[in-house]
Design an enzyme around this catalytic site. Structure first.
Site, PDB file in Angstrom:
ATOM      1  N   HIS A   1       1.040  -1.252   0.028  1.00 33.02           N
ATOM      2  CA  HIS A   1      -0.123   0.122   0.002  1.00 33.02           C
ATOM      3  C   HIS A   1       0.897   1.280  -0.078  1.00 33.02           C
ATOM      4  CE1 HIS A   1      -3.835  -2.209   0.276  1.00 33.02           C
ATOM      5  NE2 HIS A   1      -3.148  -2.788   1.570  1.00 33.02           N
TER       6      HIS A   1
ATOM      7  N   ASP B   1      -2.612 -10.562  -2.358  1.00 34.35           N
ATOM      8  CA  ASP B   1      -3.147 -10.275  -1.137  1.00 34.35           C
ATOM      9  C   ASP B   1      -4.585  -9.821  -1.229  1.00 34.35           C
ATOM     10  OD1 ASP B   1      -1.880  -8.658   1.677  1.00 34.35           O
ATOM     11  OD2 ASP B   1      -3.822  -7.839   1.071  1.00 34.35           O
TER      12      ASP B   1
ATOM     13  N   HIS C   1      -6.147  -7.348  -0.185  1.00 39.98           N
ATOM     14  CA  HIS C   1      -6.309  -6.042  -0.828  1.00 39.98           C
ATOM     15  C   HIS C   1      -5.590  -5.956  -1.992  1.00 39.98           C
ATOM     16  CE1 HIS C   1      -6.863  -6.250   3.729  1.00 39.98           C
ATOM     17  NE2 HIS C   1      -7.384  -5.494   3.665  1.00 39.98           N
TER      18      HIS C   1
ATOM     19  N   ASP D   1      -4.067 -13.205   3.867  1.00 38.75           N
ATOM     20  CA  ASP D   1      -5.256 -12.604   4.302  1.00 38.75           C
ATOM     21  C   ASP D   1      -6.517 -12.868   3.348  1.00 38.75           C
ATOM     22  OD1 ASP D   1      -4.241 -10.942   2.439  1.00 38.75           O
ATOM     23  OD2 ASP D   1      -4.280  -9.309   3.819  1.00 38.75           O
TER      24      ASP D   1
END
Length: 338
Positions: A158, A193, A195, A282
């Site tokens: 990120h 991931d 996200h 995740d």
């Protein structure tokens, strides 16, 4: 197959996180490290210490003023606020193309996308060695290893060139990819991931020499909300070199693997010589974020597809939070390479 890790990464022990107006404990706990180390041991990996490659590989991705901020912000802010436990932004900068203030409080707002990246006294050494761990993994690939796992924590995908967010400070996967590219490799970064890797996308969005691919929960429903749509394909020379495959919440093994096959087809067409996998765990059905329903055996199938490319693979740890299956998920993934 090697696992690269440096114990100084434990020094980042964030407490603050704001959720629905409440201050809660940050989920990026140092205890994650022990679960991941256990999973790597179960997969039979051998430990290699991280090496110090200095600031130059970090500055190939991140601006000098951002690196200076990260390395010194806690000391500077502590001098103004005695007894300070963590640096957390209280305001944000709406125009990052404008004036850059020398005032530390202004810089805190300038360099943070959200409140999820508190900085304490031990944070910078952990952040620095998380990046050095990824670079050390890249060096193993250059030395001839066909696969390597970099246990980088805190995570990185990120983080933009000069912006922290989503528990991420330095973009470890991007730093490792750029290091490999500078040594003559053609790089693809495959982000699995749960996200979207919005920082990685932004860093390479106008470039054609590194392809970025991401499978993630649709950002219309999930963090980071403002990036990761299928229509985001790159710009300028990078047009067509960014692929997003947003998936519905609750996506399980079969639908995920179908999307992964699409991503790998694009990766093959790009002609990559090395793959950097931004390895989030995740997406698992038991992860605290509860966004996808990938099973533990599902990670072995994902890894098998990636290993089937026949290319060197550097897996850099991204998300995956404390829950009973965290170590088993990593072991399941790594066995396909080990």
């Amino acid at each position: 197959m090697k696992i690269i890790f440096d114990d100084r990464q434990r020094g980042h022990d964030p407490q603050f996180r704001l959720v629905d107006g409440r201050v809660v404990q940050n989920p990026d706990r140092p205890d994650r490290i022990d679960r991941l180390l256990q999973g790597a041991a179960e997969a039979g990996l051998h430990h290699d210490p991280a090496r110090d490659f200095g600031m130059a590989p970090l500055a190939a991705i991140h601006t000098p003023r951002y690196l200076d901020y990260l390395s010194g912000v806690f000391a500077r802010r502590s001098a103004m606020v005695p007894g300070l436990a963590e640096v957390v932004p209280s305001r944000f900068c709406p125009d990052r193309g404008g004036h850059y203030s020398d005032h530390v409080e202004a810089q805190i707002g300038f360099h943070n996308a959200d409140t999820s990246c508190p900085v304490s006294a031990g944070s910078w050494p952990a952040i620095y060695w998380s990046a050095q761990t990824a670079i050390s993994g890249a060096a193993r690939i250059l030395a001839g290893d066909r696969a390597c796992y970099a246990l980088s924590r805190p995570s990185g995908h990120h983080a933009d060139r000069e912006l922290a967010g989503g528990f991420c400070f330095l973009n470890n996967s991007a730093i490792a990819a750029e290091y490999l590219r500078a040594q003559g490799h053609r790089l693809a970064i495959l982000d699995i991931d749960v996200h979207h890797g919005n920082g990685t996308q932004a860093i390479f969005y106008d470039r054609s020499d590194v392809m970025t691919l991401s499978l993630h929960v649709d950002p219309a429903q999930f963090y980071p909300f403002h990036a990761g749509g299928a229509q985001e394909c790159g710009t300028g020379r990078g047009l067509g070199y960014n692929l997003n495959l947003p998936l519905p919440r609750g996506t399980g093994d079969e639908a995920y693997l179908a999307a992964l096959d699409r991503a790998l087809a694009h990766l093959r067409a790009f002609g990559a010589s090395v793959v950097v996998v931004a390895l989030g765990l995740d997406a698992h059905e038991g992860d605290p974020f509860q966004a996808m329903t990938i099973t533990t055996p599902g990670f072995a199938r994902i890894a098998g597809r990636i290993a089937g490319l026949g290319l060197p693979v550097l897996s850099v740890q991204e998300g995956g939070y404390l829950q009973p299956a965290l170590g088993a998920n990593l072991a399941s993934y790594l066995r396909a390479f080990a």
